[in-house]
Scaffold this active site. Structure first.
Site, short mmCIF file in Angstrom:
data_model
loop_
_atom_site.label_atom_id
_atom_site.label_comp_id
_atom_site.label_asym_id
_atom_site.label_seq_id
_atom_site.Cartn_x
_atom_site.Cartn_y
_atom_site.Cartn_z
N ASN A 91 -31.72 -45.31 -9.83
CA ASN A 91 -30.72 -44.83 -9.11
C ASN A 91 -30.09 -43.53 -9.79
O ASN A 91 -29.55 -43.60 -10.90
CB ASN A 91 -29.38 -45.96 -8.95
CG ASN A 91 -28.18 -45.17 -8.37
OD1 ASN A 91 -28.13 -44.29 -7.76
ND2 ASN A 91 -27.10 -46.08 -8.55
N TRP A 92 -30.50 -42.22 -9.36
CA TRP A 92 -30.08 -41.00 -9.76
C TRP A 92 -28.73 -40.76 -9.76
O TRP A 92 -28.33 -39.75 -10.40
CB TRP A 92 -31.16 -40.17 -9.46
CG TRP A 92 -32.46 -40.18 -9.64
CD1 TRP A 92 -33.01 -41.39 -10.25
CD2 TRP A 92 -33.63 -39.53 -9.40
NE1 TRP A 92 -34.63 -41.36 -10.38
CE2 TRP A 92 -34.92 -40.09 -9.73
CE3 TRP A 92 -33.85 -38.39 -8.63
CZ2 TRP A 92 -36.11 -39.58 -9.62
CZ3 TRP A 92 -35.08 -37.76 -8.53
CH2 TRP A 92 -36.24 -38.48 -9.03
N LYS A 93 -27.94 -41.22 -8.94
CA LYS A 93 -26.56 -41.33 -8.82
C LYS A 93 -26.30 -39.53 -8.59
O LYS A 93 -27.21 -38.97 -7.81
CB LYS A 93 -25.51 -41.75 -9.99
CG LYS A 93 -25.98 -42.99 -10.41
CD LYS A 93 -24.93 -43.71 -11.40
CE LYS A 93 -25.48 -45.05 -11.43
NZ LYS A 93 -24.56 -45.82 -12.29
N HIS A 111 -22.69 -50.36 -3.83
CA HIS A 111 -22.69 -50.09 -5.34
C HIS A 111 -21.28 -50.06 -5.96
O HIS A 111 -20.41 -49.79 -5.41
CB HIS A 111 -23.37 -48.83 -5.75
CG HIS A 111 -23.49 -48.61 -7.22
ND1 HIS A 111 -22.77 -48.12 -7.87
CD2 HIS A 111 -24.77 -48.71 -8.15
CE1 HIS A 111 -23.02 -48.10 -9.22
NE2 HIS A 111 -24.40 -48.34 -9.29
N GLU A 158 -19.93 -48.17 -8.04
CA GLU A 158 -19.08 -47.02 -7.91
C GLU A 158 -18.51 -46.54 -6.59
O GLU A 158 -17.51 -45.92 -6.47
CB GLU A 158 -20.10 -45.84 -8.47
CG GLU A 158 -20.12 -45.97 -9.80
CD GLU A 158 -21.37 -45.56 -10.58
OE1 GLU A 158 -22.07 -44.84 -9.62
OE2 GLU A 158 -21.69 -46.17 -11.72
N GLU A 213 -25.07 -56.79 -10.40
CA GLU A 213 -24.57 -55.57 -11.43
C GLU A 213 -23.15 -55.68 -11.83
O GLU A 213 -22.19 -55.41 -11.29
CB GLU A 213 -24.49 -54.14 -10.59
CG GLU A 213 -26.08 -53.97 -10.25
CD GLU A 213 -26.34 -52.09 -10.48
OE1 GLU A 213 -27.15 -51.95 -11.00
OE2 GLU A 213 -25.56 -51.69 -9.43
N GLY A 256 -23.40 -48.49 -17.17
CA GLY A 256 -23.06 -47.11 -17.78
C GLY A 256 -22.68 -47.31 -19.18
O GLY A 256 -22.08 -46.39 -19.83
N SER A 308 -27.16 -51.13 -17.48
CA SER A 308 -27.67 -50.56 -18.84
C SER A 308 -28.98 -51.32 -19.27
O SER A 308 -29.32 -51.82 -20.10
CB SER A 308 -26.64 -51.19 -20.07
OG SER A 308 -25.30 -50.60 -19.76
N GLY A 360 -29.87 -47.08 -13.61
CA GLY A 360 -29.04 -46.13 -13.54
C GLY A 360 -29.37 -45.01 -14.71
O GLY A 360 -30.50 -44.27 -14.54
P1 PGA Z 1 -26.79 -47.91 -15.65
O1 PGA Z 1 -26.56 -48.11 -14.17
O2 PGA Z 1 -28.26 -48.26 -15.76
O3 PGA Z 1 -26.44 -46.47 -16.12
O4 PGA Z 1 -26.10 -48.98 -16.31
C1 PGA Z 1 -26.75 -49.01 -13.23
C2 PGA Z 1 -26.44 -48.60 -11.91
O5 PGA Z 1 -25.41 -48.20 -11.81
O6 PGA Z 1 -26.96 -49.12 -10.94
#
Ligand code: PGA
Length: 252
Positions: A9-11, A96, A98, A168, A174, A214, A235
């Site tokens: 997931n490149w966000k 997600h 976020e 998640e 993150g 993470s 991520g």
């Molecule tokens: P992260 O993000 O690997 O940077 O913790 C995971 C995600 O948001 O899907």
């Protein structure tokens, strides 16, 4: 069970040149990989078409990071399931954390997206997970059950066949603080039980349950050991070939 699924997931990262380079490196590296693994990458919307072209004919699949539930209309700033399908997406990430926490998407809003996404030929990756405060208040099981109940209510078997769940924990995203194998196992088992109870052995048993939060090459190894983990949603570590590819390789 289907092959393990590793999603990057490149966000909101990467202009066209960055996305092009990253997609090329992933395609190239996985070409040589003898795999029983599925890899999908989710670039920002602006790079979907470009990345779609680069990965075309390869083993790598294209994912979008979100979509709306309506096929078209006056929804400024939104993108529809048919649009992301049209641009070549195989997957869409829905709910997600976020989206839930920064953009206030409710369980109901997320629930409305799943069936339309599948109706447009996409596989839906539904994200669920508790916040740190919810975990500390021992509400984790309750929160995840609620997220699943609302999102999956009334969905037919044809939709369940096209579904993946990503657990998640919000506190692990993150932060560098990933959930322990014991914590992951416990929640994945409860998600599987929910799926089996709701959709029966066959349908409920074949939904892949991914872990996200993470994930790095170092902790991917211990996640693979758990038979409750059918893949990962990555991520930060998905933004560089040298951190993403070892995770994909670990699962293959
Ligand atoms: P992260 O993000 O690997 O940077 O913790 C995971 C995600 O948001 O899907």
């Amino acid at each position: 069970m289907r092959a393990p699924l590793v999603v990057g997931n490149w966000k909101m990262h990467g202009n066209k040149a960055d996305c092009e380079a990253l997609a090329k490196a992933i395609v190239q590296a996985l070409k040589k990989q003898p795999t029983r693994i599925e890899v999908a990458i989710a670039p920002p919307f602006t790079a979907l078409a470009l990345v779609g072209k680069i990965i075309s004919g390869s083993k790598v699949k294209l994912a979008a990071q979100n979509c709306h539930w309506q096929p078209f209309g006056a929804f400024t700033g939104e993108i529809s399931p048919s649009m992301i399908s049209d641009v070549g997406c195989d997957y869409v990430i829905l709910g997600h954390s976020e989206r839930r926490h920064i953009f206030h998407e409710s369980d109901d809003m997320i629930a409305r997206k799943i069936a339309p996404a599948v109706a447009h030929g996409l596989r839906a990756i539904l994200c669920v997970g508790e916040t740190l405060a919810e975990r500390q208040a021992e509400q984790t099981a309750k929160v995840i059950a609620r997220q699943l109940q609302i999102a999956l209510k009334g969905l037919g078997n044809d939709v369940i066949e096209k579904l993946e769940i990503a657990y998640e924990p919000v506190w692990a995203i993150g932060t560098g603080q990933n959930a322990t194998p014991v914590q992951v196992n416990q929640i994945h088992q409860s998600i599987r039980k929910f799926l089996l109870d709701a959709f029966g052995e066959t349908k409920g048993g074949q939904v892949r349950i991914l872990y996200g939060g993470s994930v790095k090459a170092e902790n991917a190894a211990e996640l693979i050991e758990l038979d409750t983990v059918n893949g990962v949603l990555v991520g930060g570590a998905s933004l560089k070939p040298e951190t993403f590819l070892p995770i994909a390789r670990a699962f293959s």
